[in-house]
Scaffold this active site. Sequence first.
Site, PDB file in Angstrom:
ATOM      1  CG  ASP A   1      -1.492   1.235   1.481  1.00 46.35           C
ATOM      2  OD1 ASP A   1      -1.886   2.348   0.788  1.00 46.35           O
ATOM      3  OD2 ASP A   1      -2.312   1.133   2.593  1.00 46.35           O
TER       4      ASP A   1
ATOM      5  CG  ASP B   1      -5.404  -4.783   3.480  1.00 43.50           C
ATOM      6  OD1 ASP B   1      -5.099  -3.862   3.902  1.00 43.50           O
ATOM      7  OD2 ASP B   1      -6.587  -4.380   1.761  1.00 43.50           O
TER       8      ASP B   1
END
EC number: 2.4.2.29
Length: 376
Positions: free
Chosen positions: A92, A271
């Site tokens: 990320d 996620d």
Amino acid sequence: MQFNLVTKDAASKARAGAITTDHGTIETPIFMPVGTVATVKGVHQRELEQDINPDIILGNTYHLYLRPQTEILEKAGGLHKFMNWDRNILTDSGGYQVYSLSANRKIKEEGVKFKSHIDGSFHMFTPERVMEIQRSIGADIIMAFDECTPYPCDYNYAKRSMHMTHRWLDRCIDHLAKTPVKYGYDQAFFPIVQGSTYKDLRKQSAEYIANSGAVGNAIGGLSVGEPAEEMYAMTEIVTDILPEDKPRYLMGVGTPINILENIALGVDMFDCVMPTRNGRNGTLFTQHGTINIKNKKWEDDFSPLDPDGTTWVDTAYSKAYVRHLFSVNEILGRQIGTIHNLGFYMWLVREARKHIIAGDFYTWKEKMVKQMDKRL
């Protein structure tokens, strides 16, 4: 990176697919355990590989940039070698941390100036810098730098933020083309759809992201406090627009029910810190409902932790024993809870894939949602 769409469910938009990178195949739909700072908290790599067995895990650019820092990661040969993990990793870009650091950051067109949560030092993330950091980390899938807006969010702010995220995306793409990979394998780049909970903005952003030509696409800015119905509505708008022949990643989601409902809307990748964080706090997810293992009712229950579970901890320990570990604040209890929850999440997405391929996903999903929506 290659994506092969294996089959689609007839009664929903659920898909089964396979993503192939230089570090192996990822069967979708998939859940990615969160390994924010180069570890899935409380889990050895051996347990991660053998008991939980994910095709891919997630790391975070913001946290890895601060600790251990990119210089250390480069000396190690990248994040895979540093943490001894030879399967896929996604990073990320730090956009969510920009959102969560709202009291300690300033957003401008150039990028984001923020104060470290560790020592108060100041740092600057620009789209260009974030691409360079992710090259140094060396994940297989890397994310565009974006702004994740809060909920609720004023329409005009959401619109300005979305357009800036799009401009940042263009800068990410331009700079990534000038920045070579460091460790001899390819990195796939995903842009991120934003637009808060406004249908017209989500549609506009999804079209912009779809036209960027990336090999996969992500949906951000959800699971930030909005009602589940709003999340599903925004996801449906976006998945109707994003290309069918590319994987779709819904960032930061969510509960087991959230995951099944979003699989039904055409999402492939997920996620969330929920299975690990809740596991450390004694909340255990099962296919029959949620257990708070700290409750007194489990004090003398010597049945297996989860007789239907897929990891070794589920039958090796009783509910009474695990409750005891939490009551005396023993770290083993938190480790058991984490392994159990991650194993359950992996079972859930893999079972979903089986039912998509078998052609009865929607019926199975409806049954599972009712079963899991209970407190045991």
